[in-house]
Design a protein around this motif. Structure first.
Motif, short mmCIF file in Angstrom:
data_model
loop_
_atom_site.label_atom_id
_atom_site.label_comp_id
_atom_site.label_asym_id
_atom_site.label_seq_id
_atom_site.Cartn_x
_atom_site.Cartn_y
_atom_site.Cartn_z
N GLY A 75 -66.21 -35.63 47.17
CA GLY A 75 -67.54 -36.17 47.43
C GLY A 75 -68.64 -35.22 47.02
N ASP A 76 -68.33 -33.91 46.95
CA ASP A 76 -69.33 -32.95 46.48
C ASP A 76 -69.70 -33.26 45.03
OD1 ASP A 76 -69.30 -31.62 48.90
OD2 ASP A 76 -68.23 -29.85 48.15
N VAL A 77 -70.94 -32.98 44.68
CA VAL A 77 -71.43 -33.23 43.32
C VAL A 77 -71.95 -31.92 42.74
CG1 VAL A 77 -73.09 -34.50 41.90
CG2 VAL A 77 -72.00 -35.62 43.86
N PRO A 95 -68.34 -34.90 39.81
CA PRO A 95 -67.84 -34.74 41.17
C PRO A 95 -66.90 -33.53 41.23
CG PRO A 95 -66.65 -36.52 40.08
CD PRO A 95 -67.73 -36.07 39.14
N TRP A 96 -66.69 -33.01 42.42
CA TRP A 96 -65.74 -31.91 42.63
C TRP A 96 -64.43 -32.28 41.96
CZ3 TRP A 96 -64.13 -27.29 43.31
CH2 TRP A 96 -62.94 -26.98 43.97
N SER A 111 -73.49 -31.69 48.75
CA SER A 111 -72.53 -32.50 49.50
C SER A 111 -72.65 -33.96 49.08
CB SER A 111 -72.80 -32.37 51.00
OG SER A 111 -74.01 -33.04 51.31
N ALA A 112 -71.73 -34.77 49.56
CA ALA A 112 -71.76 -36.20 49.26
C ALA A 112 -73.05 -36.85 49.74
CB ALA A 112 -70.55 -36.90 49.91
N THR A 113 -73.71 -36.27 50.75
CA THR A 113 -74.97 -36.82 51.27
C THR A 113 -76.18 -36.27 50.53
OG1 THR A 113 -75.15 -35.10 52.95
CG2 THR A 113 -73.99 -37.14 53.58
#
Length: 166
Positions: A60-62, A43-44, A80-82
């Motif tokens: 949340g960024d990966v 993760p970030w 992004s998290a999504t």
């Protein structure tokens, strides 16, 4: 082997150093290590949001990070998290060194960004690189760093990093 031992074996501590000091240290999930390339997902690791103007890194960024033992760069796919691909952030580094559960990466100041759609490719921090004095103190490393940046820029402009990362 216990479940905890197995879990621990899948983790790798990444230490990014710059000018002899640890810039950041974080733990990621070790995805692969073929002896030449090490792949980590994390993760970030920064605190809060980092807005560069052309991209925002946020909680949340990966990052799926690719490090080489024989190349002078690291390529980080940013989602992004999504799961939406934001792009690739590339660090110019000395070749990575893995010792047990630690991956040591020396940042050489130069960076490259490529947006997900490929319309934005930019070289970053060339002023910091010039100010670092590496061209005088280690001319061979400076030349290798600049060649690595040129190589990544060519790859970024000619397509994407899928062939490099396959």
């Amino acid at each position: 082997m216990s479940a905890n031992s197995a879990d621990r074996l899948q983790q790798l501590d990444v230490a990014l150093v710059k000018a002899g000091r640890t810039k950041i240290r974080y733990t990621g999930e070790l995805l692969a290590d073929d002896g030449t390339r090490v792949t980590v997902r994390a993760p970030w690791a920064g605190s809060g949001v980092r807005d560069f103007g052309f991209v925002r890194f946020e909680p949340g960024d990966v990052f799926t990070e690719y490090y080489w033992r024989d190349r002078w760069y690291a390529v980080k796919e940013v989602r992004s998290a999504t799961g939406t691909l934001k792009g690739w952030y590339c660090d110019i580094t000395r070749p990575a060194v893995r010792s047990g559960q630690e991956l040591l990466v020396e940042d050489l100041d130069l960076d490259l960004w490529r947006s997900a759609d490929g319309t934005d490719v930019r070289r970053l921090d060339e002023d910091e690189f010039a100010e670092s004095g590496i061209a005088e103190t280690d001319p061979a490393a400076a030349a290798a760093a600049l060649a690595a940046l040129d190589e990544l820029e060519t790859l970024a402009r000619d397509g994407d990093f899928r062939t490099l990362l396959a």
